[in-house]
Design an enzyme around this catalytic site. Structure first.
Site, PDB file in Angstrom:
ATOM      1  N   PRO A 174      -8.204  18.812  -3.256  1.00 19.36           N
ATOM      2  CA  PRO A 174      -7.582  18.199  -2.075  1.00 19.36           C
ATOM      3  C   PRO A 174      -6.650  17.049  -2.465  1.00 19.36           C
ATOM      4  O   PRO A 174      -7.011  15.871  -2.400  1.00 19.36           O
ATOM      5  CB  PRO A 174      -8.774  17.714  -1.256  1.00 19.36           C
ATOM      6  N   ALA A 176      -4.141  15.634  -1.245  1.00 26.37           N
ATOM      7  CA  ALA A 176      -3.725  14.602  -0.284  1.00 26.37           C
ATOM      8  C   ALA A 176      -4.567  13.343  -0.448  1.00 26.37           C
ATOM      9  O   ALA A 176      -4.067  12.228  -0.270  1.00 26.37           O
ATOM     10  CB  ALA A 176      -3.846  15.126   1.147  1.00 26.37           C
ATOM     11  N   ASP A 177      -5.846  13.511  -0.782  1.00 26.49           N
ATOM     12  CA  ASP A 177      -6.697  12.348  -1.009  1.00 26.49           C
ATOM     13  C   ASP A 177      -6.211  11.532  -2.200  1.00 26.49           C
ATOM     14  O   ASP A 177      -6.085  10.308  -2.129  1.00 26.49           O
ATOM     15  CB  ASP A 177      -8.144  12.792  -1.235  1.00 26.49           C
ATOM     16  N   GLY A 178      -5.958  12.212  -3.315  1.00 28.63           N
ATOM     17  CA  GLY A 178      -5.526  11.500  -4.507  1.00 28.63           C
ATOM     18  C   GLY A 178      -4.170  10.840  -4.346  1.00 28.63           C
ATOM     19  O   GLY A 178      -3.986   9.666  -4.702  1.00 28.63           O
ATOM     20  N   GLY A 181      -4.430   7.889  -2.083  1.00 27.50           N
ATOM     21  CA  GLY A 181      -5.056   6.767  -2.771  1.00 27.50           C
ATOM     22  C   GLY A 181      -4.077   6.033  -3.666  1.00 27.50           C
ATOM     23  O   GLY A 181      -4.028   4.794  -3.687  1.00 27.50           O
TER      24      GLY A 181
END
Length: 402
Positions: A174, A176-178, A181
């Site tokens: 996923p 988009a999370d990284g 962040g």
């Protein structure tokens, strides 16, 4: 590979910055972790007894999450229940001693608990408040829930990933999370710089889909300028040919990105194919992608992956192999660059290999420390930072506030 012996450099650039991380799961906590790796004191505030859901994410060893040990390393953990008035009051006191608050609660919940930016800036007039949500604080979707896969789809990434005759495909992680962040940490650096220049507080409002949308640089301008909707084309890079994944004789794959005419000419010289020499420009090659890919695949499948990699490298042709994690942890370039670090986990009594912080700096080295136990630093933070005595702490604990 490096071993971390908990040697702290004399000065890290974010020392003296205190962050309250009240976010959960991956994206926003990752932004706080990145700051912690470079010296910020990050206090992770978690729900008593339950903690961040990532504490229970796979993979596991001895029924304990290994995922947690990477995503929330270098932090201190305290527990606090925002559902209680006393808990919210304690948090306001913590905010007075902090520089940054990181959260990903939905706007309505922050307002209900009186811990939104407008509430907290009254107790800390120079606060930097980072709020990461699925769709942003404003607009018709602002109160909707959402996770990385929803954000990836909204950015256009999912639509353009996969093969034309099949359903869209998610990336293997996923991302988009990284990406959010990383963008979050970048945003916090900008906001802190602005605060230091002006003394003003700052609300950083970032939607989970926005960093990915920003990265899809050809998507919107292509549609705006030509009316073209970018479609799925499998592994073929839609704007460059050849740029694909080609089979080898041992059942593996080699990546060949001939992104310039000069690189293409090297490929043609190696294959010694007169027909391919006619495709002098990328525009022509794009119209003949199928033929070109077939010719390159016919060449690569004569050799093992290591053999074809050697041949390409000897001819100064950019190439790569598709790495599994087993390949990563033994790769000489990864090891030489110190991209992996060994840390000892006291709870599991085992050495764990984890990714090292990046990038590399000439004047200092970031740190990698273990992720905290739930509430491990309650006494340290509440007593030393807020001056709360042991009897009061026991009362708060027994009442479920901490």
């Amino acid at each position: 590979m490096t071993e971390n012996h908990h040697e702290t450099p004399s000065v890290l650039p974010l020392e003296g910055i205190r962050v309250l991380d009240i976010a959960t799961v991956l994206a926003a906590p990752f932004a706080a972790t990145l700051l912690a790796e470079f010296g910020a004191e990050v206090i992770k505030v978690e729900q008593p007894e339950v903690g961040d859901p990532v504490r229970h994410f796979a993979p596991y060893r001895d029924s304990q999450s290994l995922h947690w040990r990477v995503t929330n390393r270098n932090k201190k953990s305290i527990t606090l229940d925002f559902h209680t008035e006393v808990g919210r009051s304690l948090f306001h006191r913590l905010v007075q001693e902090a520089d940054v608050v990181v959260t990903n609660f939905r706007p309505a919940k922050l307002r209900e608990w009186h811990i939104d930016f407008d509430d907290l800036v009254k107790v800390n007039p120079s606060l930097v408040y980072f709020h990461l949500t699925a769709f942003g604080r404003t607009g018709p979707y602002s109160d909707r829930p959402g996770f990385a896969r929803v954000a990836e789809a909204m950015s256009g990434l999912t639509y353009t990933t996969g093969y034309a005759d099949r359903a869209p495909v998610f990336a293997g992680y996923p991302i988009a999370d990284g990406i959010s962040g990383i963008y979050g940490a970048f945003s916090l650096m900008i906001a802190l710089r602005h605060r230091d220049l002006t003394g003003e507080p700052q609300l950083v409002d970032l939607a989970l889909y926005e960093p990915l949308l920003r990265l899809m640089e050809d998507l919107v301008v292509g549609y705006s300028g030509t009316g073209t909707v970018k479609e799925r084309v499998g592994n073929a890079q839609p704007n460059i040919c050849p740029n694909n994944v080609y089979p080898t004789s041992d059942g593996k794959y080699v990546i060949l990105p001939a992104s310039t005419d000069k690189m293409w000419n090297r490929v043609v010289d190696l294959l010694d194919d007169d027909e391919l020499r006619r495709f002098a420009t990328n525009e022509i090659r794009m119209r003949n992608r199928t033929l070109i890919d077939e010719r390159i695949a016919k060449f690569t499948e004569q050799f093992t992956l290591e053999e074809v990699m050697t041949i390409f490298q000897e001819n100064d042709i950019a190439c790569g192999k598709v790495y599994s994690v087993a390949d990563i942890v033994s790769d000489p370039q990864v090891l030489h660059r110190g991209n992996l670090t060994i840390i000892h986990d006291d709870d599991l009594d085992v050495d764990l290999m984890v990714q090292s912080p990046v990038p590399h700096f000439s004047a200092f080295s970031p740190t990698v420390e273990s992720a905290p136990r739930l509430g491990e630093h309650n006494e340290l933070i509440y007593r030393e930072l807020l001056g709360i005595d042991s009897d009061a702490l026991k009362h708060y604990h027994d009442a479920g506030v901490i």
